[in-house]
Structures are given as C-alpha cells and as structure tokens.
Design a protein around this motif. Structure first.
Motif, PDB file in Angstrom:
ATOM      1  N   ILE A 136     -12.056   4.565  -7.638  1.00 58.82           N
ATOM      2  CA  ILE A 136     -10.664   4.884  -7.980  1.00 58.82           C
ATOM      3  C   ILE A 136      -9.708   4.208  -7.014  1.00 58.82           C
ATOM      4  O   ILE A 136      -8.697   3.613  -7.418  1.00 58.82           O
ATOM      5  CB  ILE A 136     -10.460   6.408  -7.998  1.00 58.82           C
ATOM      6  N   ASP A 137     -10.017   4.276  -5.723  1.00 55.36           N
ATOM      7  CA  ASP A 137      -9.144   3.667  -4.713  1.00 55.36           C
ATOM      8  C   ASP A 137      -9.044   2.159  -4.909  1.00 55.36           C
ATOM      9  O   ASP A 137      -7.943   1.582  -4.868  1.00 55.36           O
ATOM     10  CB  ASP A 137      -9.668   3.983  -3.315  1.00 55.36           C
ATOM     11  N   ARG A 138     -10.184   1.508  -5.151  1.00 51.92           N
ATOM     12  CA  ARG A 138     -10.164   0.052  -5.344  1.00 51.92           C
ATOM     13  C   ARG A 138      -9.395  -0.321  -6.603  1.00 51.92           C
ATOM     14  O   ARG A 138      -8.624  -1.295  -6.602  1.00 51.92           O
ATOM     15  CB  ARG A 138     -11.600  -0.471  -5.435  1.00 51.92           C
ATOM     16  N   THR A 139      -9.585   0.444  -7.666  1.00 47.75           N
ATOM     17  CA  THR A 139      -8.909   0.134  -8.923  1.00 47.75           C
ATOM     18  C   THR A 139      -7.396   0.277  -8.774  1.00 47.75           C
ATOM     19  O   THR A 139      -6.624  -0.579  -9.234  1.00 47.75           O
ATOM     20  CB  THR A 139      -9.416   1.057 -10.040  1.00 47.75           C
ATOM     21  N   LEU A 140      -6.963   1.358  -8.154  1.00 49.28           N
ATOM     22  CA  LEU A 140      -5.521   1.572  -7.987  1.00 49.28           C
ATOM     23  C   LEU A 140      -4.912   0.580  -7.012  1.00 49.28           C
ATOM     24  O   LEU A 140      -3.759   0.143  -7.209  1.00 49.28           O
ATOM     25  CB  LEU A 140      -5.271   3.010  -7.520  1.00 49.28           C
ATOM     26  N   THR A 141      -5.650   0.186  -5.997  1.00 48.04           N
ATOM     27  CA  THR A 141      -5.139  -0.807  -5.050  1.00 48.04           C
ATOM     28  C   THR A 141      -4.863  -2.123  -5.760  1.00 48.04           C
ATOM     29  O   THR A 141      -3.829  -2.777  -5.514  1.00 48.04           O
ATOM     30  CB  THR A 141      -6.135  -1.009  -3.902  1.00 48.04           C
ATOM     31  N   ARG A 142      -5.776  -2.517  -6.647  1.00 46.31           N
ATOM     32  CA  ARG A 142      -5.538  -3.741  -7.422  1.00 46.31           C
ATOM     33  C   ARG A 142      -4.388  -3.556  -8.403  1.00 46.31           C
ATOM     34  O   ARG A 142      -3.567  -4.469  -8.599  1.00 46.31           O
ATOM     35  CB  ARG A 142      -6.807  -4.141  -8.172  1.00 46.31           C
ATOM     36  N   ALA A 143      -4.313  -2.382  -9.037  1.00 50.92           N
ATOM     37  CA  ALA A 143      -3.302  -2.157 -10.064  1.00 50.92           C
ATOM     38  C   ALA A 143      -1.894  -2.206  -9.483  1.00 50.92           C
ATOM     39  O   ALA A 143      -0.978  -2.798 -10.084  1.00 50.92           O
ATOM     40  CB  ALA A 143      -3.544  -0.825 -10.764  1.00 50.92           C
ATOM     41  N   VAL A 144      -1.689  -1.585  -8.343  1.00 45.66           N
ATOM     42  CA  VAL A 144      -0.329  -1.546  -7.786  1.00 45.66           C
ATOM     43  C   VAL A 144       0.104  -2.914  -7.268  1.00 45.66           C
ATOM     44  O   VAL A 144       1.307  -3.172  -7.111  1.00 45.66           O
ATOM     45  CB  VAL A 144      -0.218  -0.485  -6.662  1.00 45.66           C
ATOM     46  N   ALA A 145      -0.869  -3.801  -7.017  1.00 47.57           N
ATOM     47  CA  ALA A 145      -0.527  -5.156  -6.573  1.00 47.57           C
ATOM     48  C   ALA A 145      -0.353  -6.118  -7.730  1.00 47.57           C
ATOM     49  O   ALA A 145       0.077  -7.264  -7.529  1.00 47.57           O
ATOM     50  CB  ALA A 145      -1.623  -5.676  -5.639  1.00 47.57           C
ATOM     51  N   ASP A 146      -0.652  -5.688  -8.947  1.00 45.35           N
ATOM     52  CA  ASP A 146      -0.606  -6.545 -10.124  1.00 45.35           C
ATOM     53  C   ASP A 146       0.779  -6.474 -10.760  1.00 45.35           C
ATOM     54  O   ASP A 146       1.206  -5.406 -11.230  1.00 45.35           O
ATOM     55  CB  ASP A 146      -1.674  -6.092 -11.125  1.00 45.35           C
ATOM     56  N   PRO A 147       1.511  -7.577 -10.809  1.00 42.54           N
ATOM     57  CA  PRO A 147       2.876  -7.514 -11.382  1.00 42.54           C
ATOM     58  C   PRO A 147       2.894  -7.161 -12.859  1.00 42.54           C
ATOM     59  O   PRO A 147       3.942  -6.760 -13.376  1.00 42.54           O
ATOM     60  CB  PRO A 147       3.418  -8.934 -11.142  1.00 42.54           C
ATOM     61  N   HIS A 148       1.776  -7.292 -13.561  1.00 41.77           N
ATOM     62  CA  HIS A 148       1.737  -6.946 -14.985  1.00 41.77           C
ATOM     63  C   HIS A 148       1.305  -5.499 -15.223  1.00 41.77           C
ATOM     64  O   HIS A 148       1.274  -5.041 -16.370  1.00 41.77           O
ATOM     65  CB  HIS A 148       0.773  -7.876 -15.722  1.00 41.77           C
ATOM     66  N   HIS A 180       2.798  -1.202 -10.936  1.00 39.87           N
ATOM     67  CA  HIS A 180       3.076  -2.207  -9.911  1.00 39.87           C
ATOM     68  C   HIS A 180       4.094  -1.691  -8.901  1.00 39.87           C
ATOM     69  O   HIS A 180       5.137  -1.136  -9.270  1.00 39.87           O
ATOM     70  CB  HIS A 180       3.606  -3.481 -10.566  1.00 39.87           C
ATOM     71  N   GLY A 181       3.756  -1.846  -7.625  1.00 38.02           N
ATOM     72  CA  GLY A 181       4.666  -1.474  -6.554  1.00 38.02           C
ATOM     73  C   GLY A 181       4.599  -0.025  -6.125  1.00 38.02           C
ATOM     74  O   GLY A 181       5.272   0.360  -5.162  1.00 38.02           O
ATOM     75  N   ARG A 182       3.797   0.792  -6.810  1.00 37.85           N
ATOM     76  CA  ARG A 182       3.715   2.201  -6.441  1.00 37.85           C
ATOM     77  C   ARG A 182       2.605   2.416  -5.405  1.00 37.85           C
ATOM     78  O   ARG A 182       1.792   1.528  -5.137  1.00 37.85           O
ATOM     79  CB  ARG A 182       3.472   3.049  -7.695  1.00 37.85           C
ATOM     80  N   SER A 183       2.554   3.605  -4.844  1.00 41.24           N
ATOM     81  CA  SER A 183       1.557   3.939  -3.828  1.00 41.24           C
ATOM     82  C   SER A 183       0.302   4.480  -4.502  1.00 41.24           C
ATOM     83  O   SER A 183       0.389   5.354  -5.370  1.00 41.24           O
ATOM     84  CB  SER A 183       2.117   4.988  -2.861  1.00 41.24           C
ATOM     85  N   PRO A 184      -0.884   4.004  -4.116  1.00 46.40           N
ATOM     86  CA  PRO A 184      -2.110   4.470  -4.770  1.00 46.40           C
ATOM     87  C   PRO A 184      -2.403   5.955  -4.579  1.00 46.40           C
ATOM     88  O   PRO A 184      -2.914   6.609  -5.489  1.00 46.40           O
ATOM     89  CB  PRO A 184      -3.201   3.604  -4.134  1.00 46.40           C
ATOM     90  N   ALA A 185      -2.103   6.503  -3.418  1.00 48.62           N
ATOM     91  CA  ALA A 185      -2.512   7.878  -3.115  1.00 48.62           C
ATOM     92  C   ALA A 185      -1.921   8.901  -4.080  1.00 48.62           C
ATOM     93  O   ALA A 185      -2.657   9.741  -4.625  1.00 48.62           O
ATOM     94  CB  ALA A 185      -2.169   8.225  -1.669  1.00 48.62           C
ATOM     95  N   PRO A 186      -0.623   8.894  -4.352  1.00 49.65           N
ATOM     96  CA  PRO A 186      -0.090   9.865  -5.316  1.00 49.65           C
ATOM     97  C   PRO A 186      -0.649   9.663  -6.721  1.00 49.65           C
ATOM     98  O   PRO A 186      -0.816  10.627  -7.476  1.00 49.65           O
ATOM     99  CB  PRO A 186       1.424   9.613  -5.279  1.00 49.65           C
ATOM    100  N   LEU A 187      -0.927   8.420  -7.073  1.00 48.77           N
ATOM    101  CA  LEU A 187      -1.512   8.163  -8.389  1.00 48.77           C
ATOM    102  C   LEU A 187      -2.898   8.782  -8.476  1.00 48.77           C
ATOM    103  O   LEU A 187      -3.257   9.421  -9.481  1.00 48.77           O
ATOM    104  CB  LEU A 187      -1.582   6.661  -8.656  1.00 48.77           C
ATOM    105  N   ALA A 188      -3.696   8.622  -7.441  1.00 47.08           N
ATOM    106  CA  ALA A 188      -5.040   9.215  -7.432  1.00 47.08           C
ATOM    107  C   ALA A 188      -4.948  10.726  -7.502  1.00 47.08           C
ATOM    108  O   ALA A 188      -5.748  11.383  -8.191  1.00 47.08           O
ATOM    109  CB  ALA A 188      -5.793   8.775  -6.182  1.00 47.08           C
ATOM    110  N   ALA A 189      -3.976  11.300  -6.807  1.00 46.07           N
ATOM    111  CA  ALA A 189      -3.831  12.758  -6.805  1.00 46.07           C
ATOM    112  C   ALA A 189      -3.412  13.288  -8.170  1.00 46.07           C
ATOM    113  O   ALA A 189      -3.673  14.454  -8.494  1.00 46.07           O
ATOM    114  CB  ALA A 189      -2.810  13.169  -5.747  1.00 46.07           C
ATOM    115  N   ALA A 190      -2.793  12.438  -8.990  1.00 44.56           N
ATOM    116  CA  ALA A 190      -2.325  12.877 -10.307  1.00 44.56           C
ATOM    117  C   ALA A 190      -3.429  12.875 -11.351  1.00 44.56           C
ATOM    118  O   ALA A 190      -3.241  13.405 -12.457  1.00 44.56           O
ATOM    119  CB  ALA A 190      -1.176  11.976 -10.769  1.00 44.56           C
TER     120      ALA A 190
END
Length: 769
Positions: A506-518, A522-532
C-alpha cells in the motif's frame, strides 16, 4: 456480523473453478455447503451455472483436502503446526539463497493462482523478496503466445482483445471449445447461450477444430483443420484479404503501421498453396475470408488449440491481424479491450517503453524469457544440471507440473533431487508429495473472492466481490495470510505480522500515485490516504486502494460517485459498468505509440511458417490433440466424486478409418508413442475426430503412490504430456507444443494398469528418495 451457524442460510460466492466466474448462491447448513445454484441477480452471469459450480460443496468438503501443514522430518512428511512449517521455511530458503545465489531458488505458479485473491496479490511480493529470475508458470503451457503477440503488437502483453460476443454478427473461432471450457482468455458466463443468441439474431459461427466438438456442432460451418496448422490457415485468410482488396482497417487506419509489410509477408500463403498442408480446401478458405470481410461486425478468436502448437505466437498474432485488416479490432461487435475496475486508470495516449523478449535466457538450453518467465518445459533440466545457478529449491504455488508439463517422469525424478521444496496446495498430489513443507489453503467457501485477472478479459465491464461464505475453522489460515507469511519467511522478516506485507505494498503504491501527475491523488500525502482505506483485512484494504485509483474509482474523494470497496459491498450481486468500448490509442504502449503490425521477432519467425508448407507427413501419419471436459479443469477436479464419470473419461479417440487400419477395437486398449515415451489408454472409436488425428484429454495420470487423491487414483487415466520430452516449443513464447505433434498408435497387449496407492489422512507419507 458473525454468521448464524445454527440454521440453514444462503450466501453468495463467485465461482473460482473456471474463467466464466459465475455468481453462485450457496445453501449452507452450519458450516457445510449443501447446495449451489446460479445467482439470477448476478450482473454478469444472470443465473448461469455449470456442473463445476454446482459441485462446489463437494470440493469444499472433500475429505482428501489437507487441513493442517505437512513438514518433512527424517525424510517423511508428517502433520505439523503452522509455526513449525514457517520456521522450517525461514531456516532453509534464505540459507540456500545465501550459499548458492538467488537464482538457486525457483518459483512455479499454477493457473489456480489467477482464481484466488491471494494468488493475484502476493506472488509479485514473493518474487520481489526472492529476487530470482527462475520463474515458471502455467502460461508457457497455455496462453503465453497471446501475451507475446499482444506485447509485440500493442506494447502491453496484457492488452488482450476479446470478442464482443453479445454484439457481433460473425464469429470465427479457432482451437477453442467454449461449450466445454466455458471460455478462455474471454470471460463470458453462459458462453453457449451467447453463441446461440448470435445464431438467433442471424449471425454466423464458424468453428475451426480437428474435432467435431459440442461447439463445432453448434456452428454454421465446421472446418476440420489438420492440427497445428492454424497459423497457415490464418495467413491464407490474410492473403485473400490483401489479394482481393478487401482490407479496411477503418478507424484504426491512423493508428497502424506496417500494413504494406504484412501484405508482402502474406504473399506466399495463397489458399491454393496452404490447402494441402492444413487440410482445408482453397475454396473454403476464400469463402471464409470474404465472409469475414463482408460482415458488418465480426471477430476472430483463437485459444489453446491455436496457442499450444509449434507456431502458436504467429497464430495469435494473425488473429489480431485479421481483426485489424477487417476493421473489427476495437469496435463494437468486433474484438475490444475490456477495462476492469482495478486496472490502471487511462492515461493520455503517448509512446511507451514497448515490449522486449529474451532479456535473459535459461541457464541450460538458453531459452529466452517471455514476460519475465522461462518455459516450464525447461524446469527439470534446470534442477538436474550441475553448475552455478542450478535450481536447488522450489516454491510451488497451486501447480502440478508433474502432470501439466512435458515429461512428468523426468520432472518427478528431478523434484526428488531438490534440497528444499515448499508447496502451497490443498492436496497431496503428484507434485506436492515431493515438498518438504506443504501449506494447505482453506476451502473456497472460507475465502473471499475477487477476479483481478478475469475482469480484465470479460465481455462486459463489471465488478463483483464476495466475502467468505463460511468462517474459517480453528486451525486453518486464510490463503492470503499463508502467502504473506511465506513472503516474510523468505525475506528476513519471519515472525512479523502478516499485515506488514500489505502495508508495504500500500505504501509503495500510494508513493508512486501521489508522484504521478496523471493520478487523481497527485500531490497529496500518502499517510492520510492509507488511513482512509476501508476493509476488514489487508487484502480488502488493497482492493479498496485499487478500486479508488482505478478507472471507475472515487480517487479518494476526487469523484464522490466513484467506486470504493464500501460501495461495492453495498451491491452484493455486482455493479454493471457497461459494454466494452473502443480504447485505442489509450491501450498502446509501443515505442511508436501505434499498432506495430509486423514487429521484428514476428517477421524473423515467418520463414519457419513458410517451411511448414512443405513439411507434410505421409497419408497414414497421426498427430495428437488434447481435449477439454466440462466437468473438469486440467488436473484440479478429478478428485471430486460428483464430477467423475459421464463424458469425463480418459480415452483415446480415434477415427473409424484409422482404427480399422491400425487394428484397434472400441473399448480395447492402444499404446501411443512419441518423443518422450509411451502411454496406454482405452480406445474410443468416433468420427468426431478427423482422419489422421487422435485425442487424449489433459490433466490425467493419477497413478503415483503416496498421493492423497482417493477418487482420482481410482480412475487414474494416463498423462498425455508424458508423450513429450520438452524439446518441442514455440520459440517466441517458450510454450510447450501440447497439440498437433506426431504419434504412433498400436494395439496394446498389456493389461490395464493398477490404480495408485493412496496415503490415508493422518499417516506419515512419502520418504524422499
């Protein structure tokens, strides 16, 4: 809420026993599945069910299923605790990799892995932890030619177009028998009903098969081709389209390159030239091509009979070439690319990295990798042959290559020479009996189900998920936990909580996702997304993540009406996401950003196809093909009493003319010989096979002592793959040639072989040689 175990109830379950993925409604008494019927409200299957789905209770309660791990002690497999099993793995495998190198540990994946949540989610983490290239899967015994051709044409080996069955007006079907298989690389519950609907609306069904199968009997035209020559027939059809100026790529014209080069390559394959080799007259070939071009909407669909042959990749490539030449690729009623709910969300069309073959080769015979895999036919030699990189340990996930791969006797001996082997399997079968540790997953009713692979091949976009219908019994582990613990045991994290594997992914997937402009995040923090993320388990949290980031997802709030796990759970019969739609150019990831119609590896292999025009045996030569049974799936289901008998028998089908010439009698026995050895089987004389062809089904041969397969061992049959020595491969994909290979057949003088000795539950079994 906990299940009420005190009374009869019903529960939904998606069937995991074939690619149709039908919705089931199970009747449950306490913790026992007592009945199964089709779920009429299922958004994809609408109540359809086949004998396999109806028998899921028998599979669930099979007394031969393992309920506890087995660990080899003093050469003998004995029952053990889960802690003892994983301790043994953690002691052995990292030490072997440290001493002999990472390539000394191999992995074998069987096709049941794509039928489970765990099998879809955890093997990639296991391979990452092992850092081995010694990967072997059932793909090189089945569909790898299609992956290779799709990779070369479209840049993505998983970009597989499926026939738009519900809207097409003309279906040309090669090497497939969906009335028995329920479909393959085409997820379509009630495939028979869909074909009948095609006929009712005035459409045309042409079936190319050396056997008059149940599917062929339904067709407008049955073309009894000589086995193994599908690519020649397809090339001749393409020749006619070019020669008679019938090509019209339509909307694809601006996205295709190489049309002129393909026309030149097909010039040598005129129907009159091809007809003697493939056994189909030139007039029929020309008529087939003209009908295909004239149909308002048509699709060409080829499956295992056109894949597991010596020109399997060329045949798979030509299927898509014909769809392109007639303007039927990527249009309604033709062949379209599904878009599953857990796929990567569509990106702006742009050139990609393309697809490469042969990035490394096998150690012994130098077979090139395809899609990161080596030919499973080479597994035995990689174990047996001394030297650096020799496979000394093996992890086998839901695979039985002793029966499914060529020359099982050799592989049987090779497995006995391993230093260590782990098998994740519910049975002690012909392969797992060699393991040092056997880890049994729970019965299907105890498992959640989501079709990660088959939704990407479905004839209608939809999404469905079912939680376990019955709670786990004490002493059982969920398959996802088993595989997560296996990842930890081989990665130096033995003893950590299994959720650590899911958290890492999950951490690796979100780290890539927030760095992907598409990406919608994009641009959000992975930790709150994982918590959701929601879900009761690690796999459910990962599913929620994939749904939210997928093409229909809510994007973690970006689309409030988008898909999430919670929304999916609110729709227990699934959510319909609509018919397939055109997706080119978004699916293209070739270096050019276009459909590369004649990639270099294909062009380089065409001379071998030209050579096949003159490679014809005499009038009395015999070739062998396999066959499918509706009540079976490879070697999986032979131990289920409810599915045994009827047409599900291991017989050698022979045409009456060949039987008379060879002196065979119906019900007698015949010996079949080829490169790898001989087998002896009962004879079934039938005109359902064309002259010059004999047929034996795949997945049989349950005669080895020490297994715990009492029903299968009572009717063992013979292993057709023992006729092969593993040297016959499609060179581009590494796929074993399991169909269309030469055999000799003689009357057998030997008595019927004895059944296997079956080890009873609870007793020590299988001393290692």
């Amino acid at each position: 809420m906990p299940h009420d175990l005190s009374s009869s109830r019903t529960a939904l379950r998606i069937c995991p026993l074939c690619e149709a993925t039908c919705g089931l409604s199970l009747t449950i008494e306490g913790t026992r599945v007592t009945g199964a019927r089709g779920d009429r409200e299922d958004v994809l299957s609408h109540g359809f069910i086949c004998p396999k789905g109806a028998s899921i209770g028998g599979l669930d309660a099979d007394p031969d299923r393992l309920r506890t791990p087995l660990v080899r002690r003093d050469g003998v497999l004995t029952e053990a605790t889960w802690s003892e099993a994983f301790d043994a793995i953690a002691r052995a495998l990292p030490a072997l990799a440290e001493e002999h190198g990472q390539q000394a540990v191999g992995v074998v994946l069987g096709n049941p892995n794509v039928h489970t949540v765990a099998g879809a989610l955890y093997p990639s983490a296991l391979l990452s932890a092992l850092r081995t290239r010694a990967l072997f899967t059932a793909s090189t015994l089945d569909q790898m030619p299609k992956h290779v051709s799709s990779g070369l044409l479209f840049g993505d080996p998983n970009a597989i177009a499926v026939p738009d069955l519900d809207r097409t007006g003309h279906l040309l079907l090669l090497g497939a028998n969906p009335l028995e298989s329920n479909g393959s690389l085409c997820t379509a519950p009630d495939f028979p009903g869909r074909l009948k609907a095609l006929r009712r609306r005035g459409g045309t069904l042409t079936v190319v098969d050396p056997r008059r199968t149940r599917t062929a009997r339904l067709a407008d035209r049955h073309v009894a081709i000589r086995p193994g020559t599908d690519a020649l027939l397809l090339a001749a059809l393409a020749h006619v389209l070019f020669d008679e100026k019938l090509t019209d790529p339509g909307a694809l014209a601006g996205h295709v390159e190489g049309l002129d080069e393909v026309a030149a390559a097909m010039a040598e394959f005129a129907p009159e030239t091809v007809a003697p080799a493939c056994g189909v007259d030139a007039a029929t070939i020309r008529t087939m091509a003209r009908e295909l071009a004239a149909a308002p909407a048509a699709a060409v669909y080829g499956r295992i009979g056109s894949c597991t042959v010596e020109h399997g990749t060329l045949a798979s490539w030509l299927v898509d070439v014909l769809n392109i030449l007639t303007g039927n690729l990527d249009r309604p009623g033709g062949a379209l690319f599904p878009l599953s709910a857990t796929a990567r969300a569509p990106r702006p069309a742009a050139p990609g990295k393309g697809f490469a073959l042969g990035r490394w080769t096998s150690r012994v015979s130098g077979h090139p990798e395809a899609k990161g895999e080596l030919p499973v036919a080479a597994l035995a030699e990689e174990i047996e042959t001394p030297g650096e990189g020799r496979i000394r340990a093996l992890i086998v996930l839901a695979a039985n290559p002793v029966l499914s791969a060529p020359d099982g006797d050799r592989l049987d001996r090779a497995l006995g020479g391993l230093d260590f082997m782990v098998s994740v399997d519910p049975y002690l079968n012909e392969t797992s009996l060699h393991a040092d540790v056997v880890l049994p997953p729970p019965p299907p009713s105890r498992s959640a189900h989501f079709d990660f692979a088959f939704n990407a091949l479905a004839v209608r976009n939809q999404v469905r998920y079912t939680r376990p219908a019955v709670p786990l019994e004490d002493g059982l582990l969920d398959e996802s936990e088993i595989l997560a613990r296996l990842v930890l045991a081989v990665s130096g994290m033995h003893g950590a909580d299994p959720s650590a594997v899911d958290d890492l992914v999950i951490d690796r997937t979100l780290t890539r996702a927030v760095a992907d402009p598409h990406s919608p995040v994009h641009g959000r923090s992975p930790a709150p997304l994982a918590a959701a993320l929601t879900g009761r388990t690690g796999p459910e949290r990962r599913l929620d993540l994939m749904l939210r980031l997928g093409p229909y997802g809510d994007g973690f709030g970006a689309d409030p009406d988008g898909l999430t796990l919670e929304r999916l759970l609110d729709h227990p019969h699934g959510i319909d996401l609509g018919p397939l739609r055109p997706r080119i150019p978004e699916v293209l990831t070739t270096r050019s950003g276009r459909v590369e119609l004649l990639p270099e590896p294909i062009a380089a292999d065409l001379p071998r196809l030209r050579d096949a025009l003159a490679d014809r045996d005499g009038p009395h030569a015999l070739v062998l093909v396999g066959r499918r049974h509706l009540r079976s799936n490879n070697s999986w289901l032979h131990n289920i009493a409810e599915l045994s008998g009827g047409s599900n028998v291991c017989t050698l089908q022979v045409h009456p003319a060949d039987a008379a010439r060879l002196g065979l009698v119906d019900g007698g026995r015949a010996t079949v010989a080829s490169d790898g050895g001989t087998v002896t089987a009962p004879v079934e004389i039938t005109d359902a096979v064309r002259p010059g062809v004999v047929s034996l089904p795949h997945g049989w041969g349950h005669h080895r002592p020490g297994t715990r397969l009492s029903v299968a061992a009572a009717r063992p049959g013979v292993n057709v793959n023992q006729l092969l020595d593993g040297t016959r491969l499609d060179p581009l994909s590494g796929t074993a040639v399991l169909n269309g290979f030469p055999v000799t057949v003689t009357p057998a003088m030997t008595p019927e072989p004895a059944t296997a000795t079956v080890a009873p539950m609870g007793t020590p079994v299988v001393p290692r040689p």
